[in-house]
Design a protein around this motif. Structure first.
Motif, PDB file in Angstrom:
ATOM      1  N   GLY A 147      12.694   0.570 -20.128  1.00  0.00           N
ATOM      2  CA  GLY A 147      13.495   0.436 -18.913  1.00  0.00           C
ATOM      3  C   GLY A 147      12.740   0.952 -17.706  1.00  0.00           C
ATOM      4  N   LEU A 148      13.135   0.487 -16.539  1.00  0.00           N
ATOM      5  CA  LEU A 148      12.437   0.912 -15.324  1.00  0.00           C
ATOM      6  C   LEU A 148      12.506   2.426 -15.144  1.00  0.00           C
ATOM      7  N   LYS A 149      13.589   3.035 -15.665  1.00  0.00           N
ATOM      8  CA  LYS A 149      13.728   4.474 -15.482  1.00  0.00           C
ATOM      9  C   LYS A 149      12.929   5.253 -16.519  1.00  0.00           C
ATOM     10  N   GLU A 150      12.523   4.560 -17.584  1.00  0.00           N
ATOM     11  CA  GLU A 150      11.832   5.270 -18.666  1.00  0.00           C
ATOM     12  C   GLU A 150      10.330   5.097 -18.590  1.00  0.00           C
ATOM     13  N   MET A 151       9.846   4.493 -17.506  1.00  0.00           N
ATOM     14  CA  MET A 151       8.424   4.156 -17.448  1.00  0.00           C
ATOM     15  C   MET A 151       7.521   5.347 -17.735  1.00  0.00           C
ATOM     16  N   ARG A 185       0.829  -1.202   0.000  1.00  0.00           N
ATOM     17  CA  ARG A 185       0.000   0.000   0.000  1.00  0.00           C
ATOM     18  C   ARG A 185       0.862   1.249   0.000  1.00  0.00           C
ATOM     19  N   THR A 186       2.171   1.058   0.056  1.00  0.00           N
ATOM     20  CA  THR A 186       3.089   2.187  -0.025  1.00  0.00           C
ATOM     21  C   THR A 186       4.026   1.927  -1.200  1.00  0.00           C
ATOM     22  N   GLY A 187       4.878   2.885  -1.490  1.00  0.00           N
ATOM     23  CA  GLY A 187       5.877   2.679  -2.531  1.00  0.00           C
ATOM     24  C   GLY A 187       5.373   3.035  -3.909  1.00  0.00           C
ATOM     25  N   PRO A 188       6.214   2.808  -4.924  1.00  0.00           N
ATOM     26  CA  PRO A 188       5.910   3.294  -6.268  1.00  0.00           C
ATOM     27  C   PRO A 188       4.681   2.644  -6.923  1.00  0.00           C
ATOM     28  N   PHE A 189       4.272   1.476  -6.460  1.00  0.00           N
ATOM     29  CA  PHE A 189       3.159   0.792  -7.115  1.00  0.00           C
ATOM     30  C   PHE A 189       1.903   0.794  -6.257  1.00  0.00           C
ATOM     31  N   ALA A 190       1.890   1.651  -5.254  1.00  0.00           N
ATOM     32  CA  ALA A 190       0.771   1.672  -4.308  1.00  0.00           C
ATOM     33  C   ALA A 190      -0.566   1.898  -5.005  1.00  0.00           C
ATOM     34  N   VAL A 208      -0.307  -3.079 -31.021  1.00  0.00           N
ATOM     35  CA  VAL A 208       0.681  -2.970 -29.941  1.00  0.00           C
ATOM     36  C   VAL A 208       0.146  -3.773 -28.770  1.00  0.00           C
ATOM     37  N   VAL A 209       0.963  -4.727 -28.308  1.00  0.00           N
ATOM     38  CA  VAL A 209       0.595  -5.514 -27.137  1.00  0.00           C
ATOM     39  C   VAL A 209       1.484  -5.052 -25.990  1.00  0.00           C
ATOM     40  N   MET A 210       0.873  -4.767 -24.860  1.00  0.00           N
ATOM     41  CA  MET A 210       1.648  -4.179 -23.761  1.00  0.00           C
ATOM     42  C   MET A 210       1.692  -5.076 -22.536  1.00  0.00           C
ATOM     43  N   TRP A 211       2.889  -5.234 -21.990  1.00  0.00           N
ATOM     44  CA  TRP A 211       3.095  -5.916 -20.708  1.00  0.00           C
ATOM     45  C   TRP A 211       3.647  -4.866 -19.763  1.00  0.00           C
ATOM     46  N   GLY A 212       2.771  -4.035 -19.247  1.00  0.00           N
ATOM     47  CA  GLY A 212       3.230  -2.905 -18.441  1.00  0.00           C
ATOM     48  C   GLY A 212       2.786  -3.026 -17.006  1.00  0.00           C
ATOM     49  N   TRP A 213       3.404  -2.246 -16.175  1.00  0.00           N
ATOM     50  CA  TRP A 213       3.094  -2.303 -14.748  1.00  0.00           C
ATOM     51  C   TRP A 213       3.344  -0.929 -14.145  1.00  0.00           C
ATOM     52  N   GLY A 214       2.528  -0.584 -13.185  1.00  0.00           N
ATOM     53  CA  GLY A 214       2.720   0.671 -12.466  1.00  0.00           C
ATOM     54  C   GLY A 214       2.630   1.875 -13.378  1.00  0.00           C
ATOM     55  N   ALA A 215       3.597   2.765 -13.220  1.00  0.00           N
ATOM     56  CA  ALA A 215       3.574   4.019 -13.958  1.00  0.00           C
ATOM     57  C   ALA A 215       3.711   3.806 -15.463  1.00  0.00           C
ATOM     58  N   MET A 216       4.204   2.639 -15.866  1.00  0.00           N
ATOM     59  CA  MET A 216       4.404   2.404 -17.293  1.00  0.00           C
ATOM     60  C   MET A 216       3.085   2.412 -18.051  1.00  0.00           C
ATOM     61  N   ASN A 217       2.011   1.900 -17.441  1.00  0.00           N
ATOM     62  CA  ASN A 217       0.729   1.825 -18.140  1.00  0.00           C
ATOM     63  C   ASN A 217       0.202   3.209 -18.482  1.00  0.00           C
ATOM     64  N   ALA A 218       0.143   4.061 -17.483  1.00  0.00           N
ATOM     65  CA  ALA A 218      -0.364   5.409 -17.728  1.00  0.00           C
ATOM     66  C   ALA A 218       0.542   6.119 -18.725  1.00  0.00           C
TER      67      ALA A 218
END
Lengths: 358, 431
Positions: free
Chosen positions: B200-204, B34-39, B222-232
């Motif tokens: 890359g994780l830094k380019e999300m 519930r905390t951190g970058p993927f909260a 385009v097929v996407m396998w994204g997570w966290g900030a990468m999706n938005a």
């Protein structure tokens, strides 16, 4: 009273220059050694091994390596995590190419690779200093992590791109991988950390350590009195990277069990730099104190509300933890800007005089 | 160094007191983030999971008479904290839910020694479906390879893929690389061209380089396998570069309502495969509303409750509860242990009737696990963003598991060999 030095006479220069001019220091170290080698292993649970004892030792070692470079030789580095990564990947490759190799030897050898890489990235230090050098080591950080991601040979073309530690044994006793017992791993880490700490204490008190300190305090003056700056800086890079590399190999092989490239990214470098700074730059003891504060304290704080029976949600505890640890870091730095080691030094001086200060 | 002893003492003390307080309960901890970058994605999932367990405790008095202690241990998605939580909870836990690929990687090899089932619903290492090798790991109801296969199936239903170009936008991380072997195999079979584009994780958050590449490449899909900030990040870039949204598809972790709400109507047509669906009029949702949320026992809010991720949390807890029920019935005791729960998770039978009985109709597809099949391969629906919410646009798609069965066995064997000695459950028949 506890630290009374009355009656401890020194009759030779050797005695005066000894590592422990005050007997109580030696007793204290002996006590800590007994704790670390006997009491903790006998009493610790699996949880204590895995979240407190082993990580604190490994982080201390990594901070010790950085401290040689930054604290003793005065060369600011932001590439610690990348050099740890070099050690870890070197160890992984050696173990997978030569499965018969003794894991302890492999771990100790893996430092050699990171020493080489460290020297290569240390060459700019001959011309640039301070913040500029920090940026140059930052380049090492970015480049090496990128390499860990892209060079598939390093992780044996594993589809997930991560390295996974195999089960390794010494004479039938598992020392790494999931089959290994925590206590075995703890002793192995403790052995290597003690060994390298002993080497570092001697190095920093000897000729090489003095050249480093001279380089740190004023490099032009050091050059004028005949110190070879190139040798001084590059040995600092080599020895520092060696220790950091061994710490990296221990980090993955004796503790984590698996590692993705981004584990060795800049947050880890910062974490180790914080340990070194809060512990005290230019001190050996400080690395341990810093690691206890930064690595150990949050784990213990997480347990406190439950132990006291306070019903707090886990995420709340985490938030509080951030605030408390952050506050403590600020507090310690205000109380003693030279770190926890200096705090201990002052405390010890007071104890020697206590209860009759002048 | 005095601190050290004191800290260790405090640690030992805490560990000792923590172990003493348990009675007539099933301890099923969740390694929450519930905390951190993927909260942002973690909170609805954790709320859904916790709310369903609270509902069971409130409405039925737990499962089979034993209350569920669904304690959360916060990891902030950090592997280090995750391992800390695992070590902390493993003593009395009957299951562990690692919730991140990094933590799963760390915990997976230890499970054979610790003998605790890992429940990793819809994530983790795809070859975990081979229950013979991965005795303790479960990625019910579907794995990433299933997702890859279903997405390609869906695209094929829109027209032949022969000669088409598919860009595979993925996080440059074990998670994002996971489906590549299956996608490559399908590309060879169906004759489409697959171009993986790593982020890359830094380019999300800043994917302009990747989307420039996509624009130059002019892929059909385009097929996407994204997570966290990468999706938005990807969705806003796609809108900006005017990529036709209906040709943009993602895995289930790339279908978070909040990510799409940013783009709103511009993202209309974006699709995501999913094995869970938020059906607000399902009986279980009403029960949760009246017995959990209205009583103030939940942390969720109204918008979040309508999202795909909240309902996915409910489905995950329902799967775990089914596993517990199966084990209780088999062993005739309410207080099952970890080993018994493993048997239970291997004998989940989510039929249409059972799903309706649980009040989950339309929220999860039927599936069945076995000793050799730890995934269940439920299949899923293609969901489409209509500008405000996700709607189903396909019938139930079922993965063609036979196509990568051999691959899974091969990878599982590779894993077992690399981690030798690795005990294999010889008692299982082939899948």
């Amino acid at each position: 009273m506890l630290y009374r030095t009355a009656g401890q006479f020194k009759t030779s220069y050797e005695a005066d220059q000894a590592l422990f001019p005050v007997k109580q220091d030696a007793f204290l170290l002996g006590f800590i050694m007994v704790l670390a080698w006997v009491i903790f292993p006998l009493t610790a649970s699996e949880f204590t091994f895995q979240t407190l004892l082993i990580p604190i030792l490994i982080y201390s070692l990594a901070a010790l390596g950085l401290n040689i470079l930054t604290g003793y030789a005065g060369q600011l580095s932001l590439g610690t995590a990348a050099f740890m990564g070099v050690g870890a990947y070197a160890c992984y490759k050696m173990i997978t190419i030569m499965p018969w190799m003794n894991p302890i030897i492999a771990i100790l050898l893996s430092g050699v690779f990171s020493a080489g890489v460290g020297v290569a990235f240390g060459i700019p230090s001959l011309r640039i200093k301070g913040f500029y050098l920090a940026i140059a080591t930052l380049a090492a950080q970015f480049f090496l992590v990128w390499l860990f991601e892209k060079w598939a040979w390093l992780y044996n073309y594993n589809a997930s791109g991560a390295i996974q530690v195999p089960n390794l044994d010494i004479f039938g006793l598992y020392v790494s991988g999931p089959q290994a017992d925590s206590i075995v791993q703890y002793y192995l880490v403790l052995f290597i950390v003690c060994l390298l700490t002993w080497v570092c204490i001697n190095l920093t008190r000897g000729n090489l350590g003095r050249t480093w300190k001279a380089t740190r305090d004023m490099d032009i003056a050091a050059e004028l009195i005949g110190i070879n700056l190139m040798k001084s800086k590059l040995t600092a890079f080599a020895i520092s990277s060696y220790i950091v590399g061994v710490a990296g190999a221990l980090f993955v092989f004796m503790w984590r069990g698996a590692a993705e490239p981004n584990l060795f990214d800049i947050p880890l470098s910062f974490r180790i730099l914080f340990i070194a700074i809060i512990g005290g730059l230019g001190s050996i003891l400080g690395n341990y104190l810093g690691a206890i504060l930064i690595v150990g304290l949050p784990v213990v704080l997480n347990l406190v509300p439950e132990a006291l029976g306070i019903p707090l949600s886990s995420s709340m505890v985490e938030h509080l933890n951030f605030m408390i640890v952050g506050g403590l870091i600020v507090f310690f730095l205000i109380v003693e800007p030279h770190g926890l080691a200096q705090l201990w030094r002052l405390l010890r001086e007071k104890l020697i005089l206590w209860p009759f200060p002048y | 160094m005095k601190h050290f002893t004191r800290l260790a003492l405090a640690g030992a003390l805490a560990a000792a007191t923590a172990g003493a307080s348990m009675a007539q309960e099933l301890y099923a901890p969740n390694l929450a983030y519930r905390t951190g970058p993927f909260a942002a994605t973690g909170i609805p999932l954790m709320n859904g999971q916790a709310d369903y367990m609270t509902l069971l405790n409130e409405r039925d008095g737990g499962i089979g008479g034993a209350k569920i202690d669904f304690e959360e241990c916060e990891t902030g998605y950090s592997t280090e904290k995750g391992v800390e939580c695992y070590e902390k909870t493993k003593g009395k836990a009957i299951v562990t839910q690692p919730w991140s690929t990094g933590i799963t990687l760390q915990v997976l090899p230890k499970t054979n020694v610790d003998a605790i089932p890992i429940l990793a619903p819809g994530y983790g290492f795809s070859p975990m479906m081979d229950g013979k090798t991965f005795q303790w790991a479960f990625n019910t109801p579907a794995g990433y390879w299933d997702a890859a296969d279903m997405i390609i199936q869906y695209l094929e239903s829109q027209g032949s893929l022969n000669g088409k170009k598919i860009a595979f936008l993925h996080l440059d991380h074990p998670y994002g690389k996971e489906p590549i072997p299956v996608l490559e195999q399908l590309a060879a079979e169906k004759g489409f061209e697959l171009s993986p584009i790593p982020v890359g994780l830094k380019e999300m958050q800043n994917q302009s380089a990747q989307w420039l590449q996509i624009r130059r490449m002019r892929p059909d899909y385009v097929v996407m396998w994204g997570w966290g900030a990468m999706n938005a990040g990807a969705i806003t870039e796609a809108v900006k570069t005017k990529f036709p949204m209906e040709n943009f598809l993602g895995v289930w972790w790339s279908g978070h309502d909040a990510d799409l709400a940013i783009a709103g109507a511009d993202a209309k047509g974006y699709k995501s495969i999913s094995w869970s669906f938020p059906k607000m009029d399902a009986p279980v949702m009403k029960d949760i509303q009246s017995m959990v949320i209205d009583k103030g026992m939940s942390k969720t809010d109204e918008t979040e409750m309508k999202g795909v991720f909240y309902s996915r949390g409910i489905v995950i807890s329902a799967i775990l509860a089914e596993g517990i029920r199966a084990a209780q019935a088999e062993y005739g005791t309410a207080e099952i242990n970890a080993e018994q729960l493993r048997w239970g998770l291997e004998h989940i039978d989510m039929t249409e009737e059972r799903i309706a009985e649980l009040g989950l109709d339309g929220m999860v597809p039927p599936f069945k696990t076995s000793c050799a099949n730890h995934t269940g391969h439920s299949g899923g629906w293609m969901l489409e963003w209509d500008g405000e919410k996700f709607v189903k646009v396909s019938d139930l798609l079922t993965p063609n598991v036979a196509g990568y069965q051999a691959l899974a066995e091969e990878k599982a064997k590779e894993y077992a060999d690399a981690n030798a000695p690795w005990p294999v459950n010889e008692g299982c028949d082939a899948m």
